[in-house]
Design an enzyme around this catalytic site. Structure first.
Site, PDB file in Angstrom:
ATOM      1  N   GLY A 134       0.754  -1.266   0.009  1.00 26.56           N
ATOM      2  CA  GLY A 134      -0.028  -0.251   0.365  1.00 26.56           C
ATOM      3  C   GLY A 134       0.561   1.059   0.052  1.00 26.56           C
ATOM      4  N   ASN A 170       4.518   1.012   1.146  1.00 31.68           N
ATOM      5  CA  ASN A 170       6.001   0.791   0.593  1.00 31.68           C
ATOM      6  C   ASN A 170       6.816   1.771   1.136  1.00 31.68           C
ATOM      7  OD1 ASN A 170       3.763  -1.217  -0.686  1.00 31.68           O
ATOM      8  ND2 ASN A 170       3.781   0.236  -2.136  1.00 31.68           N
ATOM      9  N   ARG A 190     -11.900  -2.068  -0.511  1.00 25.84           N
ATOM     10  CA  ARG A 190     -11.051  -1.364   1.161  1.00 25.84           C
ATOM     11  C   ARG A 190     -12.633  -0.307   2.503  1.00 25.84           C
ATOM     12  NH1 ARG A 190      -6.913   2.588  -2.008  1.00 25.84           N
ATOM     13  NH2 ARG A 190      -6.648   2.284   0.206  1.00 25.84           N
ATOM     14  N   ALA A 246       7.105   2.541  -7.746  1.00 23.19           N
ATOM     15  CA  ALA A 246       7.711   2.525  -7.936  1.00 23.19           C
ATOM     16  C   ALA A 246       8.082   4.646  -7.226  1.00 23.19           C
ATOM     17  CB  ALA A 246       8.326   3.366  -9.572  1.00 23.19           C
ATOM     18  N   ASP A 296       6.938   5.512  -4.191  1.00 19.99           N
ATOM     19  CA  ASP A 296       6.527   5.011  -3.044  1.00 19.99           C
ATOM     20  C   ASP A 296       8.100   4.877  -2.363  1.00 19.99           C
ATOM     21  OD1 ASP A 296       4.196   5.359  -3.119  1.00 19.99           O
ATOM     22  OD2 ASP A 296       3.867   2.949  -3.532  1.00 19.99           O
TER      23      ASP A 296
END
Length: 286
Positions: free
Chosen positions: A18, A22, A92, A245, A247
């Site tokens: 997430g 991350n 979610r 990427a 993150d």
């Protein structure tokens, strides 16, 4: 969140990931001396939440700041890949993380022990309006004390009731942040920016001290008290999966800056880690 990634032949590999997590996971591996990562989030007390807590600890991430909510559970998402680019399906609605800022006492205890803070537009999007205001108030007080408050707008329109609400929340978040790490494609789609320079200038006008505009596989524009730098990216030998990427870039940038590196040096560190991550599968590439 619980992550499901295609492992072939109709099978899926379970992981935990997430956007903010991350960044935290990678930061824990690159943190400068004296710094420790901890996660402010919400988790249930079910079996998968316990597994997630164990995963946090194994990664060297502090869990004293995790709010445990009986009867709640983590969110879930699935990665879809095509030619290295990813898209996602999410479940979610009942995620415990949506209640991470609902307890004022828990928030106050967490901010009392933190020295630098990182959050994202997804953090804001999953909160109720009241909880969003509560979190931003604590972040504003942290900035007023001279602490780093880092923000990645990470705008995901489908998480918001409408684009105007998303834009207002991002601008409110920028006003309490010392450092902003936007992605140009998101900013162009959300605010209509014509260039990375326009994105940087807009956040600077909102009061952000330091802005790093990421541009996918392109150069990143850094605007700070040191001036402006256009820092080229690093092309991977093989593009496998772009998940996480940005993150991971954020993680390396924050670790470098907290370790005393200049914005340009930190941007190069961000590019190096992002290049490594897109060369492997998933957001968490050791």
């Amino acid at each position: 969140m619980v992550e499901l990634a295609n492992a072939g032949e109709g099978l899926y590999r379970q992981g935990f990931a997430g956007d903010t997590f991350n960044t935290l996971w990678h930061f824990a591996r690159h943190a400068p001396a004296g710094w420790q990562a901890a996660y402010l989030t919400g988790l249930g007390t079910d079996r998968i939440s316990e597994e997630m807590m164990a995963f946090f600890k194994q990664a060297g991430i502090g869990t004293d700041t995790v709010r445990r909510i009986p009867g709640a559970a983590p969110g879930l998402y699935m990665i879809h890949l095509k030619d290295g680019e990813r898209s996602f399906s999410y479940w979610r609605d009942m995620a415990a993380a949506k209640q991470l800022a609902a307890d004022e006492a828990h928030l106050a205890e967490t901010f009392a022990i933190g020295d630098a803070f990182y959050f994202s537009g997804i953090t804001l999007a999953i909160l109720s309006p009241a909880d969003r205001v509560r979190l931003l108030s604590h972040l504003a007080r942290a900035r007023a004390k001279g602490q780093m408050v880092a923000f990645d707008p990470n705008v995901r329109p489908r998480l918001w009731p409408d684009l105007d609400t998303a834009k207002a929340a991002v601008e409110a978040a920028a006003q309490v942040s010392t450092l902003c790490l936007p992605s140009f494609e998101d900013e162009q789609n959300t605010f209509g920016d014509e260039s990375r320079a326009a994105t940087a200038e807009r956040y600077r006008r909102l009061g952000v001290d330091e802005v790093v505009v990421k541009d996918g596989g392109g150069a990143a524009l850094v605007v700070s008290a040191d001036g402006e730098d256009d820092v080229p990216s690093i092309a991977p030998q093989a593009l496998v999966d772009t998940t996480g990427a940005g993150d991971s870039f954020n993680a390396a940038y924050l670790a470098a800056r907290l370790g005393g590196a200049s914005p340009a040096e930190a941007t190069r560190a961000g590019h190096r880690l992002a290049c490594h991550v897109v060369s492997g599968h998933g957001a968490l590439v050791a």
